[in-house]
Scaffold this motif. Structure first.
Motif, PDB file in Angstrom:
ATOM      1  N   VAL A 236     -11.199   5.517   3.128  1.00 20.90           N
ATOM      2  CA  VAL A 236     -11.939   6.058   2.452  1.00 20.90           C
ATOM      3  C   VAL A 236     -12.574   5.674   0.890  1.00 20.90           C
ATOM      4  CG1 VAL A 236     -12.254   8.573   3.472  1.00 20.90           C
ATOM      5  CG2 VAL A 236     -10.763   8.990   1.740  1.00 20.90           C
ATOM      6  N   GLY A 237     -10.837   4.473   0.989  1.00 21.22           N
ATOM      7  CA  GLY A 237     -10.915   4.321  -0.668  1.00 21.22           C
ATOM      8  C   GLY A 237      -9.709   3.909  -1.325  1.00 21.22           C
ATOM      9  N   GLU A 238      -9.558   3.404  -2.796  1.00 16.92           N
ATOM     10  CA  GLU A 238      -8.721   3.165  -3.160  1.00 16.92           C
ATOM     11  C   GLU A 238      -7.908   4.240  -3.753  1.00 16.92           C
ATOM     12  OE1 GLU A 238      -9.203  -0.708  -4.921  1.00 16.92           O
ATOM     13  OE2 GLU A 238      -9.856  -1.750  -3.598  1.00 16.92           O
ATOM     14  N   GLY A 239      -6.906   4.160  -3.831  1.00 18.42           N
ATOM     15  CA  GLY A 239      -5.363   4.666  -4.279  1.00 18.42           C
ATOM     16  C   GLY A 239      -5.725   5.157  -6.282  1.00 18.42           C
ATOM     17  N   VAL A 240      -4.958   5.867  -6.862  1.00 19.76           N
ATOM     18  CA  VAL A 240      -4.868   5.196  -8.287  1.00 19.76           C
ATOM     19  C   VAL A 240      -3.055   5.091  -8.420  1.00 19.76           C
ATOM     20  CG1 VAL A 240      -7.266   7.151  -9.380  1.00 19.76           C
ATOM     21  CG2 VAL A 240      -4.569   7.677  -8.564  1.00 19.76           C
ATOM     22  N   TRP A 241      -2.475   5.734  -7.216  1.00 19.75           N
ATOM     23  CA  TRP A 241      -1.046   5.630  -7.081  1.00 19.75           C
ATOM     24  C   TRP A 241      -0.512   4.324  -7.226  1.00 19.75           C
ATOM     25  CZ3 TRP A 241      -4.176   7.591  -3.584  1.00 19.75           C
ATOM     26  CH2 TRP A 241      -3.702   7.212  -2.304  1.00 19.75           C
ATOM     27  N   PRO A 242       0.553   3.449  -7.593  1.00 18.97           N
ATOM     28  CA  PRO A 242       0.808   2.216  -7.220  1.00 18.97           C
ATOM     29  C   PRO A 242       0.912   1.484  -5.732  1.00 18.97           C
ATOM     30  CG  PRO A 242       2.320   2.884  -8.111  1.00 18.97           C
ATOM     31  CD  PRO A 242       1.318   4.568  -8.791  1.00 18.97           C
ATOM     32  N   ALA A 243       1.193   0.592  -5.505  1.00 24.46           N
ATOM     33  CA  ALA A 243       1.028  -0.159  -4.264  1.00 24.46           C
ATOM     34  C   ALA A 243       2.626  -0.931  -3.706  1.00 24.46           C
ATOM     35  CB  ALA A 243       0.108  -1.062  -3.610  1.00 24.46           C
ATOM     36  N   ILE A 244       3.116  -0.455  -3.050  1.00 19.14           N
ATOM     37  CA  ILE A 244       4.359  -0.819  -2.459  1.00 19.14           C
ATOM     38  C   ILE A 244       4.065  -2.515  -1.546  1.00 19.14           C
ATOM     39  CG2 ILE A 244       6.420  -0.585  -1.637  1.00 19.14           C
ATOM     40  CD1 ILE A 244       6.634   2.082  -2.286  1.00 19.14           C
ATOM     41  N   ILE A 245       2.918  -2.099  -1.054  1.00 19.20           N
ATOM     42  CA  ILE A 245       2.598  -4.281  -0.278  1.00 19.20           C
ATOM     43  C   ILE A 245       0.705  -3.714  -0.931  1.00 19.20           C
ATOM     44  CG2 ILE A 245       4.322  -3.547   1.247  1.00 19.20           C
ATOM     45  CD1 ILE A 245       2.070  -2.371   3.460  1.00 19.20           C
ATOM     46  N   SER A 246       0.960  -4.208  -0.270  1.00 20.93           N
ATOM     47  CA  SER A 246      -0.474  -5.207  -0.273  1.00 20.93           C
ATOM     48  C   SER A 246      -1.509  -4.721   0.661  1.00 20.93           C
ATOM     49  CB  SER A 246      -1.117  -6.791  -1.065  1.00 20.93           C
ATOM     50  OG  SER A 246      -1.132  -7.576   0.924  1.00 20.93           O
ATOM     51  N   ARG A 247      -2.961  -4.903   0.455  1.00 23.84           N
ATOM     52  CA  ARG A 247      -4.279  -4.009   1.799  1.00 23.84           C
ATOM     53  C   ARG A 247      -3.675  -4.923   2.519  1.00 23.84           C
ATOM     54  NH1 ARG A 247      -9.698  -1.474   1.340  1.00 23.84           N
ATOM     55  NH2 ARG A 247      -9.416  -0.833   3.521  1.00 23.84           N
ATOM     56  N   HIS A 248      -3.868  -6.935   2.319  1.00 25.03           N
ATOM     57  CA  HIS A 248      -3.806  -7.651   3.675  1.00 25.03           C
ATOM     58  C   HIS A 248      -2.173  -7.633   4.402  1.00 25.03           C
ATOM     59  CE1 HIS A 248      -3.911 -11.195   5.404  1.00 25.03           C
ATOM     60  NE2 HIS A 248      -3.002 -11.679   5.364  1.00 25.03           N
ATOM     61  N   GLN A 249      -0.838  -7.066   3.757  1.00 27.02           N
ATOM     62  CA  GLN A 249       0.487  -6.920   4.416  1.00 27.02           C
ATOM     63  C   GLN A 249       0.298  -5.329   5.649  1.00 27.02           C
ATOM     64  OE1 GLN A 249       2.861  -6.648   0.963  1.00 27.02           O
ATOM     65  NE2 GLN A 249       4.076  -7.999   2.265  1.00 27.02           N
ATOM     66  N   HIS A 250      -0.885  -4.120   5.030  1.00 27.88           N
ATOM     67  CA  HIS A 250      -0.899  -2.585   5.633  1.00 27.88           C
ATOM     68  C   HIS A 250      -1.815  -3.878   6.921  1.00 27.88           C
ATOM     69  CE1 HIS A 250      -1.756   0.329   6.705  1.00 27.88           C
ATOM     70  NE2 HIS A 250      -3.663   0.608   6.683  1.00 27.88           N
ATOM     71  N   GLU A 251      -2.927  -4.552   6.927  1.00 27.69           N
ATOM     72  CA  GLU A 251      -3.696  -5.434   7.669  1.00 27.69           C
ATOM     73  C   GLU A 251      -2.509  -5.947   8.593  1.00 27.69           C
ATOM     74  OE1 GLU A 251      -6.621  -6.805   5.809  1.00 27.69           O
ATOM     75  OE2 GLU A 251      -7.742  -5.090   5.194  1.00 27.69           O
ATOM     76  N   GLN A 252      -1.808  -5.870   8.005  1.00 25.94           N
ATOM     77  CA  GLN A 252      -0.790  -6.913   8.967  1.00 25.94           C
ATOM     78  C   GLN A 252      -0.263  -6.368  10.143  1.00 25.94           C
ATOM     79  OE1 GLN A 252       0.694  -9.535   6.198  1.00 25.94           O
ATOM     80  NE2 GLN A 252      -0.376 -11.501   7.062  1.00 25.94           N
ATOM     81  N   ILE A 253       0.547  -4.966   9.870  1.00 25.35           N
ATOM     82  CA  ILE A 253       0.765  -4.225   9.927  1.00 25.35           C
ATOM     83  C   ILE A 253       0.472  -3.514  11.430  1.00 25.35           C
ATOM     84  CG2 ILE A 253       2.448  -2.076  10.022  1.00 25.35           C
ATOM     85  CD1 ILE A 253       3.450  -3.082   6.943  1.00 25.35           C
ATOM     86  N   VAL A 254      -0.780  -2.855  10.632  1.00 25.51           N
ATOM     87  CA  VAL A 254      -1.109  -2.757  11.928  1.00 25.51           C
ATOM     88  C   VAL A 254      -1.635  -3.402  13.293  1.00 25.51           C
ATOM     89  CG1 VAL A 254      -4.171  -1.582  12.284  1.00 25.51           C
ATOM     90  CG2 VAL A 254      -2.811  -0.659  10.369  1.00 25.51           C
ATOM     91  N   ALA A 255      -2.362  -4.843  12.761  1.00 23.32           N
ATOM     92  CA  ALA A 255      -2.757  -5.044  13.816  1.00 23.32           C
ATOM     93  C   ALA A 255      -1.015  -5.959  15.196  1.00 23.32           C
ATOM     94  CB  ALA A 255      -2.549  -6.770  13.057  1.00 23.32           C
ATOM     95  N   ARG A 256      -0.272  -5.816  14.326  1.00 15.57           N
ATOM     96  CA  ARG A 256       1.178  -5.390  15.186  1.00 15.57           C
ATOM     97  C   ARG A 256       1.615  -4.590  15.425  1.00 15.57           C
ATOM     98  NH1 ARG A 256       7.161  -6.341  14.573  1.00 15.57           N
ATOM     99  NH2 ARG A 256       8.044  -5.142  16.720  1.00 15.57           N
ATOM    100  N   ARG A 257       1.167  -3.876  15.304  1.00 15.18           N
ATOM    101  CA  ARG A 257       1.274  -2.117  16.214  1.00 15.18           C
ATOM    102  C   ARG A 257       0.700  -2.434  16.930  1.00 15.18           C
ATOM    103  NH1 ARG A 257       1.558   3.809  14.063  1.00 15.18           N
ATOM    104  NH2 ARG A 257       2.401   3.675  15.639  1.00 15.18           N
TER     105      ARG A 257
END
Length: 467
Positions: A236-257
């Motif tokens: 639903v949006g972007e958080g105000v906390w620091p990211a550990i990985i990029s959004r693109h990396q997260h999408e890659q993980i979702v694709a791998r799953r």
């Protein structure tokens, strides 16, 4: 003498130290001593809600042994420790009476299930407890909806791995461990191998416990680590906390799953090139096979129910050594360095593929709506869904091939040090296989020449490199 069982439960153990159930247990034991009862069994569910409906192992064990008639009394700190669900309470009361248990005691008083008024009181307590839990659940839901609208992390529960208790700052050691795990998963390494690496490094969960496969898998796919706010399964949006990985990396993980759900990977791989060798005669995958006198080979599968020709084989350790050295050499080439670090084309294609996947899933939803509204027949729905599923499969597989690049960037130019680590105990076969798959599509094994004899001929081995 009355034989008693004690049941203790705590919904949320925020400190993860078990002190809540420990205090309940002390008071229940004191109650048993004051009445001269002998405690013959103790059951515990720590950090488990009695309202959510999730399985409670301790509670189920108590019911089983109660049915067997192993005790005459049950002691709980308070009735709501037993259950907060009226339907579950009715089941307990019925089994309690059928087992002829004589006493149900709490630290605030006893209940006699044989007496109508006492049973009515207990039912009222159960209904009131359910109402309190439901009201608390609604308040927490509203609170988290408000936090999500402000870009704040989910409140309550355990501390998220990698973040401080408020979820707004990083725990550096844990964040670095998560980042390494994400890169290794993106590169194709199985979760079980990552879990073993965590164990070897002494990395524990935020409660100090050991990792479970399901917990680690779920954590890797959580959008929280890309600083994305999720509510009810949707970003639903972007958080105000620091990211550990990029959004693109997260999408890659979702694709791998998604890919792994289609073709579930083998976590018990024992040979380095499992799934990578192709028969040069028929083109089918070669499988590993142990030899009676020791050692092993890869051969085209000759089983009756497989399409392999069974006419090709090669010594396992020889081809594995050859391919490992070839991969390490390729990782140190300037051309590969340039190709891997040129991410613009990769990122553009990944965005296009993600858009295609979104459109395909929308079309699946549209088909379902059309069937519900009577616009298409069931066979049309089935055929359309099958066609779209094939397209989703192909698109997901292509997206998964792009996920190997980030992990390779940390290896390019380090072939010498990687070679030194290749036989290190921490370099598992799963991790070696993931590195090989990152640069190698497959290996074709050709027939041996007529004059080759029994000697190994490297010319039989044709690696097909990824573009």
């Amino acid at each position: 003498m009355t034989h008693a069982a004690i049941y203790t439960r705590l919904s949320v153990d925020r400190e993860s130290d078990g002190l809540g159930v420990g205090r309940q247990l002390e008071d229940c034991r004191a109650l048993a001593r004051s009445r001269g009862w002998q405690v013959v069994a103790e059951f515990e569910d720590n950090d488990v809600s009695a309202y959510s409906g999730k399985e409670r192992p301790g509670y189920q064990q108590m019911l089983t042994r109660m049915d067997a008639g192993e005790f005459d009394a049950i002691i709980v700190y308070n009735q709501d420790r037993l259950t907060r669900r009226p339907r579950e309470f009715e089941d307990f009361a019925e089994r309690f009476q059928a087992a002829k248990v004589q006493h149900f005691a709490t630290c605030s008083g006893d209940l006699d299930f044989a007496q109508g008024d006492s049973l009515l009181t207990a039912r009222i307590f159960a209904a009131a407890a359910a109402h309190q839990s439901d009201a608390a659940s609604r308040r927490i839901k509203r609170k988290n909806d408000e936090r999500a609208a402000k870009g704040l992390p989910h409140a309550g529960g355990r501390r998220a791995f990698g973040y401080t208790s408020d979820g707004l700052a990083l725990v550096d050691v844990e964040a670095a461990a998560f980042r390494r795990a994400a890169e290794r998963y993106i590169a194709g390494e199985p979760v079980v191998s990552i879990l073993r690496a965590f164990e070897g490094e002494g990395i524990r969960t935020t409660t100090g416990g050991e990792w479970r496969l399901g917990t680690l898998t779920k954590m890797l796919a959580s959008p929280r680590y890309a600083a994305l706010v999720q509510r009810h399964g949707e970003i639903v949006g972007e958080g105000v906390w620091p990211a550990i990985i990029s959004r693109h990396q997260h999408e890659q993980i979702v694709a791998r799953r998604a890919r792994d759900r289609i073709v579930r990977p083998r976590s018990n791989r024992t040979h380095l090139l499992t799934g990578l060798l192709r028969c040069g005669r028929c083109g089918h995958t070669m499988v590993s096979q142990s030899l009676p006198k020791g050692g092993s080979i890869y051969r085209c599968n000759p089983a009756p129910d497989t399409p392999g020709c069974g006419g090709m084989s090669i010594r396992a350790h020889l081809v594995e050594d050859l391919i490992a050295r070839a991969v390490l050499t390729r990782l140190d080439t300037p051309r590969l360095f340039t190709e891997v670090n040129d991410t613009s084309a990769e990122q553009a294609e990944a965005r296009e593929l993600e858009a295609v996947l979104t459109d395909l899933r929308r079309r699946q939803d549209d088909l379902t709506d059309m069937f519900t509204q009577g616009q298409i027949e069931r066979h049309q729905l089935a055929r359309g869904n099958a066609q779209i599923a094939d397209q989703i499969d192909a698109t997901t597989r292509r997206l998964a091939t792009l996920t190997t690049q980030p992990a390779l960037r940390s290896l390019i130019g380090e072939a010498e040090s990687l070679a030194d680590l290749w036989n290190d105990p921490d370099m598992t076969i799963q991790r070696q296989n993931a590195i090989i798959r990152a640069v190698l599509e497959h290996v074709t094994i050709h027939e041996a020449g007529k004059k080759g004899g029994s000697r190994f001929d490297p010319r039989r081995v044709e690696p097909i490199w990824r573009a």
